[in-house]
Design a protein around this motif. Structure first.
Motif, PDB file in Angstrom:
ATOM      1  N   GLN A  57     -34.072 -24.060  27.901  1.00 49.35           N
ATOM      2  CA  GLN A  57     -33.120 -23.971  28.998  1.00 49.35           C
ATOM      3  C   GLN A  57     -31.700 -24.170  28.481  1.00 49.35           C
ATOM      4  OE1 GLN A  57     -34.161 -26.532  32.296  1.00 49.35           O
ATOM      5  NE2 GLN A  57     -36.355 -26.087  32.053  1.00 49.35           N
ATOM      6  N   THR A  58     -30.742 -23.727  29.280  1.00 47.90           N
ATOM      7  CA  THR A  58     -29.346 -23.901  28.904  1.00 47.90           C
ATOM      8  C   THR A  58     -29.001 -25.383  28.905  1.00 47.90           C
ATOM      9  OG1 THR A  58     -28.805 -21.793  29.917  1.00 47.90           O
ATOM     10  CG2 THR A  58     -26.970 -23.314  29.527  1.00 47.90           C
ATOM     11  N   PRO A  59     -28.403 -25.875  27.844  1.00 42.70           N
ATOM     12  CA  PRO A  59     -28.029 -27.293  27.834  1.00 42.70           C
ATOM     13  C   PRO A  59     -26.960 -27.601  28.883  1.00 42.70           C
ATOM     14  CG  PRO A  59     -27.248 -26.169  25.844  1.00 42.70           C
ATOM     15  CD  PRO A  59     -28.085 -25.192  26.583  1.00 42.70           C
ATOM     16  N   VAL A  60     -26.991 -28.840  29.331  1.00 41.44           N
ATOM     17  CA  VAL A  60     -26.087 -29.259  30.398  1.00 41.44           C
ATOM     18  C   VAL A  60     -25.259 -30.437  29.898  1.00 41.44           C
ATOM     19  CG1 VAL A  60     -25.931 -30.172  32.749  1.00 41.44           C
ATOM     20  CG2 VAL A  60     -27.708 -28.479  32.163  1.00 41.44           C
ATOM     21  N   LEU A  61     -23.947 -30.323  30.028  1.00 36.36           N
ATOM     22  CA  LEU A  61     -23.040 -31.395  29.610  1.00 36.36           C
ATOM     23  C   LEU A  61     -22.290 -31.912  30.828  1.00 36.36           C
ATOM     24  CD1 LEU A  61     -21.772 -32.968  27.208  1.00 36.36           C
ATOM     25  CD2 LEU A  61     -19.990 -31.218  27.148  1.00 36.36           C
ATOM     26  N   ASP A  62     -22.454 -33.178  31.082  1.00 38.96           N
ATOM     27  CA  ASP A  62     -21.806 -33.812  32.233  1.00 38.96           C
ATOM     28  C   ASP A  62     -22.055 -33.018  33.505  1.00 38.96           C
ATOM     29  OD1 ASP A  62     -20.820 -35.833  30.608  1.00 38.96           O
ATOM     30  OD2 ASP A  62     -18.996 -34.702  30.143  1.00 38.96           O
ATOM     31  N   GLY A  63     -23.281 -32.578  33.662  1.00 39.40           N
ATOM     32  CA  GLY A  63     -23.697 -31.891  34.872  1.00 39.40           C
ATOM     33  C   GLY A  63     -23.365 -30.414  34.908  1.00 39.40           C
ATOM     34  N   LYS A  64     -22.724 -29.897  33.866  1.00 42.22           N
ATOM     35  CA  LYS A  64     -22.316 -28.497  33.886  1.00 42.22           C
ATOM     36  C   LYS A  64     -23.016 -27.729  32.754  1.00 42.22           C
ATOM     37  CE  LYS A  64     -18.175 -25.627  33.734  1.00 42.22           C
ATOM     38  NZ  LYS A  64     -16.722 -25.611  33.479  1.00 42.22           N
ATOM     39  N   PRO A  65     -23.719 -26.643  33.101  1.00 45.77           N
ATOM     40  CA  PRO A  65     -24.390 -25.869  32.034  1.00 45.77           C
ATOM     41  C   PRO A  65     -23.364 -25.304  31.046  1.00 45.77           C
ATOM     42  CG  PRO A  65     -25.180 -25.204  34.201  1.00 45.77           C
ATOM     43  CD  PRO A  65     -23.990 -26.099  34.430  1.00 45.77           C
ATOM     44  N   VAL A  66     -23.734 -25.336  29.791  1.00 45.20           N
ATOM     45  CA  VAL A  66     -22.861 -24.772  28.756  1.00 45.20           C
ATOM     46  C   VAL A  66     -22.791 -23.257  28.948  1.00 45.20           C
ATOM     47  CG1 VAL A  66     -22.566 -24.400  26.278  1.00 45.20           C
ATOM     48  CG2 VAL A  66     -23.401 -26.604  27.130  1.00 45.20           C
ATOM     49  N   ASP A  67     -21.575 -22.725  28.989  1.00 45.77           N
ATOM     50  CA  ASP A  67     -21.395 -21.290  29.239  1.00 45.77           C
ATOM     51  C   ASP A  67     -21.140 -20.560  27.917  1.00 45.77           C
ATOM     52  OD1 ASP A  67     -20.931 -18.793  30.159  1.00 45.77           O
ATOM     53  OD2 ASP A  67     -19.147 -19.288  31.325  1.00 45.77           O
ATOM     54  N   TYR A  68     -22.221 -20.128  27.291  1.00 39.63           N
ATOM     55  CA  TYR A  68     -22.047 -19.429  26.008  1.00 39.63           C
ATOM     56  C   TYR A  68     -21.356 -18.077  26.184  1.00 39.63           C
ATOM     57  CZ  TYR A  68     -25.054 -22.877  23.740  1.00 39.63           C
ATOM     58  OH  TYR A  68     -25.579 -24.040  23.226  1.00 39.63           O
ATOM     59  N   ALA A  69     -21.493 -17.490  27.364  1.00 42.85           N
ATOM     60  CA  ALA A  69     -20.854 -16.188  27.589  1.00 42.85           C
ATOM     61  C   ALA A  69     -19.336 -16.292  27.484  1.00 42.85           C
ATOM     62  CB  ALA A  69     -21.254 -15.646  28.957  1.00 42.85           C
ATOM     63  N   ASP A  70     -18.837 -17.482  27.666  1.00 45.68           N
ATOM     64  CA  ASP A  70     -17.386 -17.678  27.639  1.00 45.68           C
ATOM     65  C   ASP A  70     -16.884 -18.065  26.246  1.00 45.68           C
ATOM     66  OD1 ASP A  70     -14.962 -17.671  29.026  1.00 45.68           O
ATOM     67  OD2 ASP A  70     -14.978 -19.864  29.155  1.00 45.68           O
ATOM     68  N   TRP A  71     -17.801 -18.126  25.286  1.00 41.57           N
ATOM     69  CA  TRP A  71     -17.465 -18.586  23.936  1.00 41.57           C
ATOM     70  C   TRP A  71     -16.484 -17.618  23.288  1.00 41.57           C
ATOM     71  CZ3 TRP A  71     -20.439 -22.994  23.322  1.00 41.57           C
ATOM     72  CH2 TRP A  71     -20.358 -23.671  22.107  1.00 41.57           C
ATOM     73  N   LYS A  72     -15.465 -18.147  22.699  1.00 38.59           N
ATOM     74  CA  LYS A  72     -14.470 -17.297  22.047  1.00 38.59           C
ATOM     75  C   LYS A  72     -14.829 -17.099  20.577  1.00 38.59           C
ATOM     76  CE  LYS A  72     -10.850 -18.957  25.154  1.00 38.59           C
ATOM     77  NZ  LYS A  72     -11.015 -17.816  26.068  1.00 38.59           N
ATOM     78  N   LEU A  73     -14.152 -16.152  19.955  1.00 39.97           N
ATOM     79  CA  LEU A  73     -14.410 -15.917  18.533  1.00 39.97           C
ATOM     80  C   LEU A  73     -14.014 -17.154  17.720  1.00 39.97           C
ATOM     81  CD1 LEU A  73     -15.396 -13.773  16.543  1.00 39.97           C
ATOM     82  CD2 LEU A  73     -13.059 -12.905  16.413  1.00 39.97           C
ATOM     83  N   PHE A  74     -12.866 -17.700  18.038  1.00 42.29           N
ATOM     84  CA  PHE A  74     -12.451 -18.995  17.494  1.00 42.29           C
ATOM     85  C   PHE A  74     -11.751 -19.765  18.593  1.00 42.29           C
ATOM     86  CE2 PHE A  74     -12.506 -16.359  13.667  1.00 42.29           C
ATOM     87  CZ  PHE A  74     -13.166 -17.172  12.764  1.00 42.29           C
ATOM     88  N   GLN A  75     -12.043 -21.036  18.666  1.00 37.10           N
ATOM     89  CA  GLN A  75     -11.320 -21.884  19.603  1.00 37.10           C
ATOM     90  C   GLN A  75     -11.252 -23.291  19.021  1.00 37.10           C
ATOM     91  OE1 GLN A  75     -12.978 -22.241  23.578  1.00 37.10           O
ATOM     92  NE2 GLN A  75     -10.947 -22.573  24.433  1.00 37.10           N
ATOM     93  N   SER A  76     -10.051 -23.687  18.669  1.00 37.46           N
ATOM     94  CA  SER A  76      -9.847 -25.028  18.104  1.00 37.46           C
ATOM     95  C   SER A  76      -8.350 -25.279  18.075  1.00 37.46           C
ATOM     96  CB  SER A  76     -10.425 -25.120  16.690  1.00 37.46           C
ATOM     97  OG  SER A  76      -9.547 -24.519  15.752  1.00 37.46           O
ATOM     98  N   PRO A  77      -7.938 -26.465  17.701  1.00 36.18           N
ATOM     99  CA  PRO A  77      -6.491 -26.676  17.561  1.00 36.18           C
ATOM    100  C   PRO A  77      -5.864 -25.801  16.474  1.00 36.18           C
ATOM    101  CG  PRO A  77      -7.649 -28.763  17.672  1.00 36.18           C
ATOM    102  CD  PRO A  77      -8.692 -27.707  17.541  1.00 36.18           C
ATOM    103  N   TYR A  78      -6.679 -25.321  15.554  1.00 35.77           N
ATOM    104  CA  TYR A  78      -6.130 -24.609  14.400  1.00 35.77           C
ATOM    105  C   TYR A  78      -6.354 -23.096  14.430  1.00 35.77           C
ATOM    106  CZ  TYR A  78      -5.964 -29.379  12.640  1.00 35.77           C
ATOM    107  OH  TYR A  78      -5.707 -30.712  12.501  1.00 35.77           O
TER     108      TYR A  78
END
Lengths: 339, 627
Positions: B571-592
């Motif tokens: 199942q999709t993992p849930v963090l703080d009650g909200k399912p992780v949305d892999y569809a929204d994953w960016k190619l890179f996302q970080s401070p750098y």
């Protein structure tokens, strides 16, 4: 780029074959050999691999480039100097009997698994690929994907054969079954579903309506209506991967097949009953390919990491032959009259 | 078997490696001060490149033919030209095949343009006509192959088909190579690299890209080479901890996941950033890069990401699996990577499942050490999956031959129950900050139905607690490891790299949990957060944890950081009650590093520095931002 390299058979074997081949051969007989000896991509090749032709004296001579990845070869029936190979780089073609070669494809085609020429339309070439089927209608000058009817996923194609009785009629062995086209690959339909790869399909030399196929996990299947319908051969076990199958060009009742742990199985009644002909072959019986010499009926068996073995009595006894530490990937018989 | 071998370390190059060490490998660790003066950094970089070249050149013996690395080094130094030419002629008499052979020969051709004798040049040119070159079957093979073909065709323009092993003219070879190279760059800059964050194979990407940046006559291709190097090294900088690559990798081996600093990636950190030591013999392939290294300039922004961080950070990246030929609904499913990096440790993971059939490293905690040489600074678990069918997914191979051949073709551990590399279809992973939950739901009948936990010899105070947690300390990192099913301990039997036949006991242990439904939870923390390990342990024991293993493994855990992780296998993992949305994953996302999926545009940021690599326009834009 041509290399010509003779491999001498064992002395006793040469005597045997020279007697058997005393008459002028009616066929050209070839094999594709991969002689590895520790080769990995990038290292120096210390062996000679690729396409070999059997000569009248029983020796084999190498044709063309040295390549361990040649999976199969096909010839233009009008001119046996026109040769196509299915190899890791795709499809190589020679127009001059192996003196010069051209990689006919670009990077969008890779890892050719099998190749076939339509005898009724010899400019038409069919190439089996890990991601489907490519077709050329100009002797491999250009390639086009023709996969209408093949599944979007599940079209890994291990083997491809053209029905010699009808132009544009082709059978392809894929990971999800056997597919048939009757219009030069304009469209395909599945005629036998499988859950694992179909490893080989062959058409009888004697009855063009009779075909046989072997699979990875579903045993062997036979068709008597040109591949439109298939029936499982009860006498062939399904628990082993069957790598290939061959009809005997000289005897319509004889069929041989080989496989991993299955060894060599032969039938002498057209596939009704089968005998295990592994006795005399070294264990483990990881038989990679079987072939039958069309001129003398000799049965060949290639075992992984072994030499090529031969039997003059259709598998009852065996002798070790050439190609030490090899895998034979393909046997090809071509009637010389076709030339 | 056929040549379609999952390849490989470079047997060709490895066979030419000198056996002894070299100055920086044997010397002290560099200090960790940031070199702010760009000129000084440049001088240091050039000096390190020279060290490699000079050391290789010094291995040459008078009167003996030179190896490829020595030839290249001598060409860079413009010395011993007769010996070099003679050695090239000798080398071409017995050529290799395939990409590992091709790119060093291209290096010789380019460096030797004005030095080699006519006979040596002819020997090289004849080789391209007479020796069939195999293209290989992996992403790195093809990049090396087509880069080599591109450059050598460009160097020999307007030549007819019969002068090339391909049977194609110079123009045809060039067009095909160019088409592939651009296609690969497009794919990588839109949906991610397939062989991502490679430990050793970073050389197989760095070298061809550097050669393009250096020797391509087409300015656009030179620019592409430069930009892809920036792309590669920006990732390297972000994914290293003082020069040590951490987190998941698509292609790696036992040595590189156990002794995390002993990889080719460390060679590039040493050369580019000067913040660690190189592996022995400069990682084997280092010479091939070093001979052209001065044609590449490490951008300031990338250097600073590697050596100067002022905060903990989470990065999310998008990658892709190796190409699946069959038995899969998708050709190359996405890979979702998470890395959380702090000053003294990093936690990284991908989501699990089959990624690459042979050499994947899925997740770990890697802690910083003053000197990484010989230190096993990591902890992780995996399901040691081995199956013919997964081999068939990725290779055009018959089922039975792949596994036995792997043992003799550079992957000796593939079919061992105690292996420590590999992905599994029965592993799923969920990470938040410095917490990892790995769940296992192993199908009955699976070969090696167990979970292996790697426990380093360098862990201190390993304590099996009554609570079920195992507590330990690695460097300045406190670690809590919770196996969810019973286990026993075995010695870890190490195979040092791809080709090693020898099995060594290095003092590490494996936690073997032979249960089909299983799981591992790991929580890390910095020692500065607690007075003692015991205090850390008390804090972990107090964390809310619920789990069950049937019908599917499921965990609810409140992390040390106060986040609620709920994870059920399948199942999709849930963090703080909200399912992780892999569809929204960016190619890179970080401070750098930041890039949208499909964008071909990477923004690299550190402090006020920013570099934008835009493959849509083939432009590099540097700017200094307002503080």
């Amino acid at each position: 780029m041509k290399t010509k390299h003779k491999l001498r058979w064992l002395a006793g074997w040469a005597l045997l074959t020279s007697a058997a081949l005393a008459a002028a051969p009616a066929y050209d007989f070839y094999l594709c050999a991969s002689v590895n000896k520790g080769y990995v991509t990038g290292s120096k090749i210390t062996t000679v691999s690729g396409l070999f032709q059997r000569e009248a004296d029983g020796t084999w001579h190498h044709i063309g480039y040295n390549d361990m990845s040649i999976a199969a070869a096909a010839f233009d029936p009008r001119d046996h100097n026109v040769i196509y190979t299915a190899a890791l780089n795709g499809c190589w073609r020679t127009l001059d009997g192996g003196k010069t070669w051209r990689q006919t494809n670009d990077w969008t085609i890779t890892e050719g698994r099998d190749i076939a020429v339509d005898p009724h339309a010899p400019d038409h070439v069919y190439l089996a690929l890990p991601d489907g089927v490519a077709v050329s209608q100009d002797r491999a000058e250009t390639w086009t994907r023709r996969e209408n009817g093949l599944p979007e996923r599940g079209k890994y194609t291990q083997t491809i054969r053209v029905d010699r009785s009808q132009a544009g009629r082709v059978l392809a062995g894929c990971e999800t079954g056997i597919y048939l086209t009757e219009n030069g690959a304009e469209s395909w339909r599945r005629v036998l579903p499988t859950t694992d790869t179909v490893d080989d399909i062959q058409q009888s030399y004697h009855d063009p309506k009779t075909w046989i196929a072997v699979t990875q996990s579903a045993g062997a299947w036979m068709s008597h209506d040109g591949g439109a319908t298939w029936a499982k051969l009860d006498g062939v076990p399904s628990e082993h991967t069957l790598y290939n199958v061959t009809f005997d060009p000289r005897n319509p009742q004889r069929i041989a097949l080989g496989g991993w742990d299955a060894g060599v199985l032969t039938s002498e009644d057209g596939g009704k009953t089968w005998a295990n002909r592994t006795a005399g072959l070294p264990a483990p019986h990881h038989v990679w390919r079987v072939g039958i010499d069309p001129d003398n009926g000799l049965l060949y068996a290639s075992l992984t990491k072994q030499t090529l073995f031969t039997s003059a009595d259709f598998g009852r006894t065996w002798k070790a032959g050439p190609f030490e530490d090899s895998a034979i990937n393909n046997f090809i018989s071509l009637p010389r009259a076709e030339k | 078997m056929k040549i379609t071998i999952p390849v490989l370390c470079a047997l060709f190059a490895a066979s030419l490696l000198p056996a002894t060490g070299q100055p920086s490998f044997e010397g002290p660790m560099p200090d960790r001060h940031v070199v702010t003066d760009a000129n000084v950094r440049r001088q240091d970089y050039n000096r390190r490149a020279d060290e490699v070249v000079n050391w290789y050149a010094a291995q040459a013996k008078p009167g003996q033919d030179l190896g490829v690395g020595q030839i290249l080094a001598k060409l860079v130094r413009h010395e011993d030209e007769p010996q070099v030419s003679q050695s090239v002629i000798a080398l071409m008499k017995d050529p290799g095949t395939g990409p590992f052979w091709m790119f060093p020969v291209v290096g010789i051709s380019m460096l030797g343009q004005d030095q080699l004798s006519p006979a040596a040049k002819k020997a090289i040119r004849d080789m391209w006509r007479t020796t069939y070159q195999v293209r290989g079957d992996t992403e790195n093979h093809w990049l090396m192959y087509y880069t080599s073909l591109y450059l050598i065709a460009e160097q020999n323009p307007n030549e007819p088909a019969n002068t090339w092993y391909t049977g194609k003219s110079s123009a045809e070879n060039l067009a095909e190579a160019r088409s592939y190279l651009i296609s690969w760059m497009d794919l990588t800059t839109t949906v991610g690299q397939g062989e991502f964050t490679p430990t050793g194979y970073i050389a197989e990407y760095s070298i061809p890209l550097l050669y393009l940046a250096t020797w391509a006559k087409d300015p656009a291709m030179r620019q592409r080479g430069q930009m892809m190097l920036d792309w590669l090294y920006a990732e390297l900088a972000e994914n290293t901890l003082n020069g040590v690559l951490h987190g998941p990798n698509s292609r790696t081996d036992e040595r590189e996941v156990v002794e995390r600093g002993n990889t080719a990636a460390s060679f590039y950190c040493w050369l580019l950033f000067g913040n660690t030591v190189p592996p022995q013999a400069y990682g084997g392939f280092g010479i091939y890069f070093a001979v052209a290294a001065k044609n590449y300039h490490v951008p300031d922004v990338i250097y600073h990401i590697a050596v100067e961080r002022d905060r903990d950070y989470t990065q999310h990246d998008l990658k892709r699996t190796r190409r699946r030929w069959r038995y899969s609904d998708q050709l190359s499913p996405p890979v979702y990577r998470t890395n959380y990096t702090r000053k003294d440790y990093a936690v990284g993971s991908i989501q699990g499942g089959l990624i690459d059939p042979i050499q994947t490293h899925v997740w770990d905690v890697t802690w910083d050490v003053p000197d990484p040489r010989g230190v096993h600074n990591t902890i992780f678990s995996l399901q040691p999956y081995s199956a013919n069918r997964s081999m068939q997914m990725y290779f055009s191979a018959y089922p039975e031959l792949m596994i036995p051949n792997l043992a003799v073709e550079g992957k000796p551990s593939y079919d061992l129950s105690t292996k420590v590399i590999g992905s599994s279809p029965y592993e799923q992973v969920f990470q938040d900050h410095d917490t990892v939950i790995a769940l296992y739901n192993i199908a009955p009948g699976t070969r090696f139905p167990q979970v292996n936990g790697f426990f380093s010899k360098d862990l201190q105070n390993v304590t099996e607690d009554k609570s079920g947690w195992i507590f330990a300390q690695g460097g300045k990192t406190y670690l809590a490891y919770r196996p969810l099913a019973g286990y026993h301990w075995e010695k870890y039997q190490h195979r040092d790299g791809g080709w090693a036949k020898e099995v060594k006991d290095l003092g590490d242990k494996l936690l073997i949990s032979p249960h089909l439904q299983n799981g591992t939870i790991v929580q890390a923390a910095d020692e500065s957060e607690f007075k003692t390990l015991a205090e850390f342990a008390a804090a972990i024991r107090a964390l809310p944890l619920e789990f069950k293993l049937a019908p599917e493994p499921t965990v609810k855990f409140t992390t040390l950081r106060g986040h609620q992780m709920a994870f059920t296998y399948g199942q999709t993992p849930v963090l703080d009650g909200k399912p992780v949305d892999y569809a929204d994953w960016k190619l890179f996302q970080s401070p750098y590093l930041n890039a949208e999926k499909g964008s071909k545009r990477l923004t690299i940021t550190h402090g006020e520095l920013e570099r934008v690599l835009d493959f849509n326009t083939l432009t590099i834009t540097d700017r200094v931002r307002e503080p």
